[in-house]
Scaffold this motif. Structure first.
Motif, mmCIF file in Angstrom:
data_model
loop_
_atom_site.group_PDB
_atom_site.id
_atom_site.type_symbol
_atom_site.label_atom_id
_atom_site.label_comp_id
_atom_site.label_asym_id
_atom_site.label_seq_id
_atom_site.Cartn_x
_atom_site.Cartn_y
_atom_site.Cartn_z
ATOM 1 N N UNK A 268 0.820 -1.204 0.000
ATOM 2 C CA UNK A 268 0.000 0.000 0.000
ATOM 3 C C UNK A 268 0.858 1.258 0.000
ATOM 4 N N UNK A 269 0.279 2.341 -0.459
ATOM 5 C CA UNK A 269 0.896 3.646 -0.248
ATOM 6 C C UNK A 269 0.859 3.953 1.249
ATOM 7 N N UNK A 270 1.869 4.646 1.775
ATOM 8 C CA UNK A 270 1.824 5.010 3.193
ATOM 9 C C UNK A 270 0.614 5.882 3.516
ATOM 10 N N UNK A 271 0.077 5.697 4.711
ATOM 11 C CA UNK A 271 -1.013 6.512 5.228
ATOM 12 C C UNK A 271 -0.605 7.028 6.605
ATOM 13 N N UNK A 272 -1.481 7.759 7.238
ATOM 14 C CA UNK A 272 -1.209 8.255 8.582
ATOM 15 C C UNK A 272 -1.141 7.105 9.582
ATOM 16 N N UNK A 273 -1.759 5.981 9.235
ATOM 17 C CA UNK A 273 -1.676 4.777 10.054
ATOM 18 C C UNK A 273 -0.481 3.940 9.598
ATOM 19 N N UNK A 274 -0.040 3.031 10.454
ATOM 20 C CA UNK A 274 1.045 2.139 10.078
ATOM 21 C C UNK A 274 0.608 1.239 8.930
ATOM 22 N N UNK A 275 1.428 1.163 7.879
ATOM 23 C CA UNK A 275 1.127 0.330 6.726
ATOM 24 C C UNK A 275 2.368 -0.456 6.319
ATOM 25 N N UNK A 276 2.167 -1.506 5.556
ATOM 26 C CA UNK A 276 3.279 -2.236 4.956
ATOM 27 C C UNK A 276 3.501 -1.638 3.582
ATOM 28 N N UNK A 277 4.527 -0.768 3.481
ATOM 29 C CA UNK A 277 4.756 -0.002 2.254
ATOM 30 C C UNK A 277 6.195 -0.187 1.785
ATOM 31 N N UNK A 278 6.490 -1.338 1.158
ATOM 32 C CA UNK A 278 7.860 -1.617 0.701
ATOM 33 C C UNK A 278 8.123 -1.062 -0.693
ATOM 34 N N UNK A 279 9.258 -0.380 -0.852
ATOM 35 C CA UNK A 279 9.637 0.104 -2.175
ATOM 36 C C UNK A 279 10.898 -0.618 -2.640
ATOM 37 N N UNK A 280 11.031 -0.730 -3.932
ATOM 38 C CA UNK A 280 12.176 -1.418 -4.525
ATOM 39 C C UNK A 280 13.269 -0.424 -4.910
ATOM 40 N N UNK A 281 14.500 -0.780 -4.591
ATOM 41 C CA UNK A 281 15.681 -0.062 -5.058
ATOM 42 C C UNK A 281 16.468 -1.046 -5.908
ATOM 43 N N UNK A 282 16.665 -0.714 -7.177
ATOM 44 C CA UNK A 282 17.233 -1.666 -8.140
ATOM 45 C C UNK A 282 18.637 -1.262 -8.549
ATOM 46 N N UNK A 283 19.491 -2.271 -8.737
ATOM 47 C CA UNK A 283 20.840 -2.026 -9.233
ATOM 48 C C UNK A 283 20.890 -2.303 -10.729
ATOM 49 N N UNK A 284 21.437 -1.338 -11.482
ATOM 50 C CA UNK A 284 21.594 -1.452 -12.934
ATOM 51 C C UNK A 284 23.082 -1.428 -13.239
ATOM 52 N N UNK A 285 23.587 -2.457 -13.927
ATOM 53 C CA UNK A 285 25.010 -2.435 -14.258
ATOM 54 C C UNK A 285 25.268 -1.541 -15.468
ATOM 55 N N UNK A 286 26.524 -1.350 -15.797
ATOM 56 C CA UNK A 286 26.879 -0.400 -16.865
ATOM 57 C C UNK A 286 26.379 -0.839 -18.241
ATOM 58 N N UNK A 287 26.047 -2.118 -18.402
ATOM 59 C CA UNK A 287 25.484 -2.571 -19.676
ATOM 60 C C UNK A 287 23.999 -2.258 -19.783
ATOM 61 N N UNK A 288 23.403 -1.824 -18.653
ATOM 62 C CA UNK A 288 21.984 -1.509 -18.652
ATOM 63 C C UNK A 288 21.107 -2.625 -18.142
ATOM 64 N N UNK A 289 21.700 -3.702 -17.629
ATOM 65 C CA UNK A 289 20.928 -4.834 -17.134
ATOM 66 C C UNK A 289 20.548 -4.627 -15.672
ATOM 67 N N UNK A 290 19.276 -4.839 -15.341
ATOM 68 C CA UNK A 290 18.823 -4.794 -13.962
ATOM 69 C C UNK A 290 19.260 -6.083 -13.267
ATOM 70 N N UNK A 291 20.262 -5.975 -12.388
ATOM 71 C CA UNK A 291 20.855 -7.168 -11.785
ATOM 72 C C UNK A 291 20.130 -7.638 -10.533
ATOM 73 N N UNK A 292 19.760 -6.699 -9.661
ATOM 74 C CA UNK A 292 19.153 -7.096 -8.399
ATOM 75 C C UNK A 292 18.245 -5.985 -7.896
ATOM 76 N N UNK A 293 17.396 -6.343 -6.949
ATOM 77 C CA UNK A 293 16.497 -5.385 -6.324
ATOM 78 C C UNK A 293 16.444 -5.678 -4.831
#
Length: 371
Positions: free
Chosen positions: A203-228
């Motif tokens: 879920x999007x964060x609200x004023x109440x406690x929520x489970x709101x996980x976002x992904x941060x992805x690693x892209x190598x120099x060739x442009x490949x998404x390697x991990x998140x």
């Protein structure tokens, strides 16, 4: 211009900083980080340069004695070069020195509404920048490289989960895509951060406690998404006020300072407040033990380990020392050069939205990282 000096100090167990060539290169020793608020500088809302209005500054970077700031003007996306002059007592001046208009794949200026630039980093003579696109209008987000003249060089292929989806329960949320990017500490690629959770992740964060996980992805120099990896957002800091209902919280920028370790700018916004409604925090984030979730299609009820986060700085603590008590729409962060005493500087910048929704500030805030 408003200039204020202060002595606010916060502590966190991470590192001390010494001078390095690029803004993401940080040497560290064990100890307590002490962050001293030095000064604020507000660039006039009426500042112009080369027939452009200076505003919408959504990302900032420092490299090779130059400063770069990207403007999220959808009608004329561009980045500025600037000179920031400051010392331990505060800012002396900020001067725009050039403007570079970003070009599309065909070498033309972007058509209105086809790009929403949010973050920029300098890498070996080129610029890596992000766009959130326009999910409602099915305009794809992207991560691209341009040369120093703004000419298109390369675009990275996106994993399908980051593209607009006709299924209302899948894909990115509007204005919640690639808000932050950083060079990797080992210089082998880039980390790009979502502002909000994918619909299938939480879920999007609200004023109440929520489970709101976002992904941060690693892209190598060739442009490949390697991990998140996964970063868990705070709840919205305060409820909307004075009859307003709009609230949000998300990642607005990241900066890797060591392998799998980041500064993360997290911003909560609630409408209806005279102080701007922003609650902005800097977290120290450690992804050393975080699970690679690139093969997990939905994070809901999935088994994985999130990155850990530790609060370093809450801008509410210096609110009274800022112009009109306003912590504005801070969206950019970068290390700057060393002060004369050898301590490193840190600068953040706010996107004033060209004051479309009421008066806002081209706000720069300076810190000293103490040893």
């Amino acid at each position: 211009m408003k200039r204020i000096t202060g002595t606010f100090i916060v502590f966190a167990v991470i590192f001390t900083v010494i001078s390095c060539r690029n803004n993401n290169e940080v040497k560290k020793t064990k100890g307590d980080l002490k962050l001293r608020f030095v000064d604020e500088y507000v660039l006039s809302d009426t500042t112009t340069f080369a027939n452009t209005r200076v505003g919408g500054l959504s990302g900032i970077d420092y490299a090779n004695s130059n400063w770069y700031a990207i403007s999220d003007d959808s009608e004329s996306p561009r980045f500025y070069s600037a000179k920031l002059s400051y010392n331990l007592n505060g800012f002396d001046s900020i001067a725009i020195t050039s403007v570079t208009h970003l070009k599309d794949k065909n070498g033309n200026l972007f058509s209105k509404g086809t790009i929403d630039p949010e973050s920029i980093r300098f890498d070996s003579g080129f610029f890596i920048y992000t766009s959130e696109g326009n999910i409602k209008n099915e305009i794809k987000p992207f991560v691209r490289i341009s040369n120093s003249s703004g000419v298109y060089v390369k675009e990275f292929d996106l994993t399908n989960r980051f593209l607009p989806n006709s299924n209302p329960n899948l894909g990115p949320r509007h204005n919640g895509v690639f808000e932050g990017i950083t060079l990797s500490y080992n210089k082998k690629g880039y980390w790009v951060a979502m502002e909000l959770p994918l619909k299938e992740d939480g879920k999007e964060p609200t004023i109440e406690e929520t489970d709101s996980p976002v992904r941060i992805a690693f892209i190598n120099k060739t442009g490949h998404f390697e991990k998140e990896i996964v970063y868990d957002l705070d709840r919205v800091a305060r409820p909307a006020s004075n009859g307003a209902i709009f609230e949000l919280n998300g990642i607005v920028e990241i900066l890797e300072y060591d392998t799998n370790k980041f500064f993360v700018l997290e911003r909560s916004y609630s409408m209806g407040y005279q102080d701007g409604g922003n609650t902005v925090k800097i977290y120290d984030v450690d992804a050393s033990n975080a699970t690679d979730v690139s093969n997990i299609n939905s994070l809901k009820e999935a088994n994985y380990t999130k990155a850990t986060k530790k609060l370093i700085f809450n801008f509410d603590d210096i609110r009274e020392e800022l112009t009109n008590g306003i912590v504005d729409n801070i969206e950019g962060i970068t290390f700057g050069p060393n002060f004369k005493n050898g301590n490193r500087s840190l600068v953040v910048v706010a996107d004033n939205n060209f004051s479309l929704y009421g008066p806002q500030l081209n706000q720069f805030i300076l810190f000293e990282i103490l040893k």
